[in-house]
Design a protein around this motif. Structure first.
Motif, PDB file in Angstrom:
ATOM      1  N   PHE A 265       0.799  -1.229   0.000  1.00  0.00           N
ATOM      2  CA  PHE A 265       0.000   0.000   0.000  1.00  0.00           C
ATOM      3  C   PHE A 265       0.832   1.280   0.000  1.00  0.00           C
ATOM      4  CE2 PHE A 265      -2.960  -3.111   1.994  1.00  0.00           C
ATOM      5  CZ  PHE A 265      -3.982  -3.021   1.063  1.00  0.00           C
ATOM      6  N   GLY A 266       2.112   1.177   0.303  1.00  0.00           N
ATOM      7  CA  GLY A 266       2.985   2.342   0.264  1.00  0.00           C
ATOM      8  C   GLY A 266       2.539   3.451   1.208  1.00  0.00           C
ATOM      9  N   LYS A 267       2.557   4.672   0.720  1.00  0.00           N
ATOM     10  CA  LYS A 267       2.256   5.838   1.556  1.00  0.00           C
ATOM     11  C   LYS A 267       0.789   5.918   1.965  1.00  0.00           C
ATOM     12  CE  LYS A 267       1.570   8.920  -2.416  1.00  0.00           C
ATOM     13  NZ  LYS A 267       2.027  10.160  -3.082  1.00  0.00           N
ATOM     14  N   GLU A 268      -0.036   5.028   1.437  1.00  0.00           N
ATOM     15  CA  GLU A 268      -1.458   5.028   1.795  1.00  0.00           C
ATOM     16  C   GLU A 268      -1.828   3.793   2.625  1.00  0.00           C
ATOM     17  OE1 GLU A 268      -2.710   5.571  -2.173  1.00  0.00           O
ATOM     18  OE2 GLU A 268      -2.737   7.748  -1.998  1.00  0.00           O
ATOM     19  N   ALA A 269      -0.832   3.171   3.265  1.00  0.00           N
ATOM     20  CA  ALA A 269      -1.053   1.953   4.046  1.00  0.00           C
ATOM     21  C   ALA A 269      -2.024   2.187   5.201  1.00  0.00           C
ATOM     22  CB  ALA A 269       0.283   1.425   4.579  1.00  0.00           C
ATOM     23  N   GLY A 270      -1.887   3.318   5.878  1.00  0.00           N
ATOM     24  CA  GLY A 270      -2.748   3.596   7.022  1.00  0.00           C
ATOM     25  C   GLY A 270      -4.213   3.716   6.642  1.00  0.00           C
ATOM     26  N   TYR A 271      -4.470   4.369   5.515  1.00  0.00           N
ATOM     27  CA  TYR A 271      -5.854   4.481   5.040  1.00  0.00           C
ATOM     28  C   TYR A 271      -6.411   3.090   4.739  1.00  0.00           C
ATOM     29  CZ  TYR A 271      -4.463   9.359   4.124  1.00  0.00           C
ATOM     30  OH  TYR A 271      -4.001  10.650   4.218  1.00  0.00           O
ATOM     31  N   ALA A 272      -5.628   2.288   4.022  1.00  0.00           N
ATOM     32  CA  ALA A 272      -6.075   0.941   3.658  1.00  0.00           C
ATOM     33  C   ALA A 272      -6.383   0.113   4.904  1.00  0.00           C
ATOM     34  CB  ALA A 272      -5.007   0.250   2.807  1.00  0.00           C
ATOM     35  N   GLN A 273      -5.545   0.238   5.924  1.00  0.00           N
ATOM     36  CA  GLN A 273      -5.752  -0.531   7.140  1.00  0.00           C
ATOM     37  C   GLN A 273      -7.090  -0.188   7.787  1.00  0.00           C
ATOM     38  OE1 GLN A 273      -5.986   0.231  10.514  1.00  0.00           O
ATOM     39  NE2 GLN A 273      -5.363  -1.660  11.509  1.00  0.00           N
ATOM     40  N   GLN A 274      -7.437   1.097   7.817  1.00  0.00           N
ATOM     41  CA  GLN A 274      -8.697   1.480   8.444  1.00  0.00           C
ATOM     42  C   GLN A 274      -9.911   0.972   7.675  1.00  0.00           C
ATOM     43  OE1 GLN A 274      -9.553   3.721  11.597  1.00  0.00           O
ATOM     44  NE2 GLN A 274      -8.113   2.022  11.673  1.00  0.00           N
ATOM     45  N   TYR A 275      -9.859   1.038   6.343  1.00  0.00           N
ATOM     46  CA  TYR A 275     -10.969   0.495   5.541  1.00  0.00           C
ATOM     47  C   TYR A 275     -11.109  -1.008   5.776  1.00  0.00           C
ATOM     48  CZ  TYR A 275     -11.034   4.893   2.879  1.00  0.00           C
ATOM     49  OH  TYR A 275     -11.129   6.210   2.496  1.00  0.00           O
ATOM     50  N   LEU A 276      -9.979  -1.719   5.778  1.00  0.00           N
ATOM     51  CA  LEU A 276     -10.014  -3.167   5.956  1.00  0.00           C
ATOM     52  C   LEU A 276     -10.464  -3.550   7.363  1.00  0.00           C
ATOM     53  CD1 LEU A 276      -6.739  -4.143   4.085  1.00  0.00           C
ATOM     54  CD2 LEU A 276      -9.060  -4.845   3.441  1.00  0.00           C
ATOM     55  N   PHE A 277     -10.003  -2.829   8.360  1.00  0.00           N
ATOM     56  CA  PHE A 277     -10.380  -3.126   9.743  1.00  0.00           C
ATOM     57  C   PHE A 277     -11.879  -2.941   9.929  1.00  0.00           C
ATOM     58  CE2 PHE A 277     -11.199  -1.924  14.147  1.00  0.00           C
ATOM     59  CZ  PHE A 277     -10.580  -2.944  14.834  1.00  0.00           C
ATOM     60  N   TYR A 278     -12.409  -1.833   9.447  1.00  0.00           N
ATOM     61  CA  TYR A 278     -13.832  -1.517   9.611  1.00  0.00           C
ATOM     62  C   TYR A 278     -14.707  -2.524   8.863  1.00  0.00           C
ATOM     63  CZ  TYR A 278     -18.097   1.347   9.753  1.00  0.00           C
ATOM     64  OH  TYR A 278     -19.376   1.808   9.949  1.00  0.00           O
ATOM     65  N   TYR A 279     -14.334  -2.824   7.631  1.00  0.00           N
ATOM     66  CA  TYR A 279     -15.099  -3.763   6.814  1.00  0.00           C
ATOM     67  C   TYR A 279     -14.983  -5.185   7.353  1.00  0.00           C
ATOM     68  CZ  TYR A 279     -16.621  -6.323   2.613  1.00  0.00           C
ATOM     69  OH  TYR A 279     -17.264  -7.150   1.726  1.00  0.00           O
ATOM     70  N   GLY A 280     -13.772  -5.593   7.666  1.00  0.00           N
ATOM     71  CA  GLY A 280     -13.550  -6.946   8.145  1.00  0.00           C
ATOM     72  C   GLY A 280     -14.271  -7.226   9.438  1.00  0.00           C
ATOM     73  N   ARG A 281     -14.235  -6.273  10.369  1.00  0.00           N
ATOM     74  CA  ARG A 281     -14.908  -6.467  11.651  1.00  0.00           C
ATOM     75  C   ARG A 281     -16.427  -6.526  11.475  1.00  0.00           C
ATOM     76  NH1 ARG A 281     -14.360  -2.050  16.315  1.00  0.00           N
ATOM     77  NH2 ARG A 281     -15.738  -1.004  14.861  1.00  0.00           N
TER      78      ARG A 281
END
Length: 293
Positions: A265-281
């Motif tokens: 994800f490079g410089k946008e890793a943090g954004y990706a993590q939040q989308y995945l965390f919210y969706y996955g949970r």
């Protein structure tokens, strides 16, 4: 108090208070009966509600709009971020589900202490501990809907808490000792909150990891939510499973998953993590199934 309405702004499509405040990045807020949200930042509070293409705001004081807009990161083009990352497997579903998420710009001291509390903990319990800490050791900063609102204690205010009070009244469990020790280091300046922001991400991570109660995942959460280091990717048990099963398709240690995720994800890793965390949970993706007896 001051009331404002944001109408038809280009950021409203990617702004939803429910998604922003319930995605696990902040714990100092309440949902009101009318569907609005009241949240506290430093010594101020705001109430925000999304209605169609309009956002209604109530600020605790006049001339606070710019500070709150910065807190909610309204200057960042989240639509562009989504377009750049949604070609990766599962990301299109995750960004569509949580397209209103924005990463808050939180107070460093509050973020450090609340994410130490968050380790191996549940969101309702974390939220209660944060509110109790604020009510007992912070300052009353106003009220909304007949409910008193309190700021999170600053380092000096927090120093008045004893280990026994943290364990028996705030109910932080085994985290009582490390919270006291970390609070002392910050109050003394051994960990300098002001200078920390000027460090490189790796140097700041090392400084954070030296604080009692801060491990790799908590350090990355602090880097992301307090210091806006968007290139980090916090890995907890949940995200670990999601990345193994749905993104990489193979097992790996937390350290390996972290490294591969940052590379992906490079410089946008943090954004990706939040989308995945919210969706996955929300969808139960990556949830460990119980073995049949």
């Amino acid at each position: 108090m001051e009331k404002k309405i944001s109408k038809n702004k280009n950021w409203i499509e990617n702004f939803d208070p429910l998604e922003i405040l319930s995605c696990g990045q902040a714990f100092h807020w309440d949902m009101e009966e009318d569907g609005s949200f009241t949240t506290v930042h430093k010594d101020q509070w705001a109430n925000v509600k999304k209605e169609g293409k309009n956002i209604s705001w109530i600020f605790s004081e006049k001339d606070q709009k710019e500070e709150w807009f910065s807190y909610f990161d309204l200057q960042t083009d989240y639509k562009g971020i989504i377009e750049r990352i949604d070609t990766i497997p599962l990301m299109k579903e995750a960004t569509e589900y949580g397209k209103g998420i924005r990463i808050l710009k939180q107070d460093p001291f509050e973020t450090i202490m609340t994410f130490i509390i968050s380790a191996n903990n549940h969101i309702p319990r974390i939220t209660k501990a944060v509110k109790d800490l604020s009510r007992i050791y912070g300052k009353e900063i106003g009220e909304y809907n007949g409910r008193a609102l309190y700021s999170f204690p600053n380092p000096e205010e927090f120093s008045k808490a004893s280990q026994e009070e943290l364990r028996n009244i705030i109910k932080v469990g085994y985290r009582d000792k490390v919270l006291i020790e970390t609070g002392k280091r910050i109050l003394s300046g051994e960990f300098d909150l002001a200078k920390a922001g000027s460090l490189s991400t790796e140097d700041l991570r090392k400084e954070l990891l030296d604080l009692p109660g801060v491990g790799p995942k908590v350090a990355d959460c602090i880097l992301l939510f307090a210091y806006q280091r968007m290139e980090v990717f916090p890995v907890d048990v949940w995200i670990h499973r999601v990345m193994e099963e749905y993104i990489f398709g193979e097992k790996g240690s937390k350290k390996e998953i972290h490294r591969k995720s940052v590379e992906l994800f490079g410089k946008e890793a943090g954004y990706a993590q939040q989308y995945l965390f919210y969706y996955g949970r929300a969808k139960g993706i990556g949830k460990k199934e119980k073995k049949p007896h």
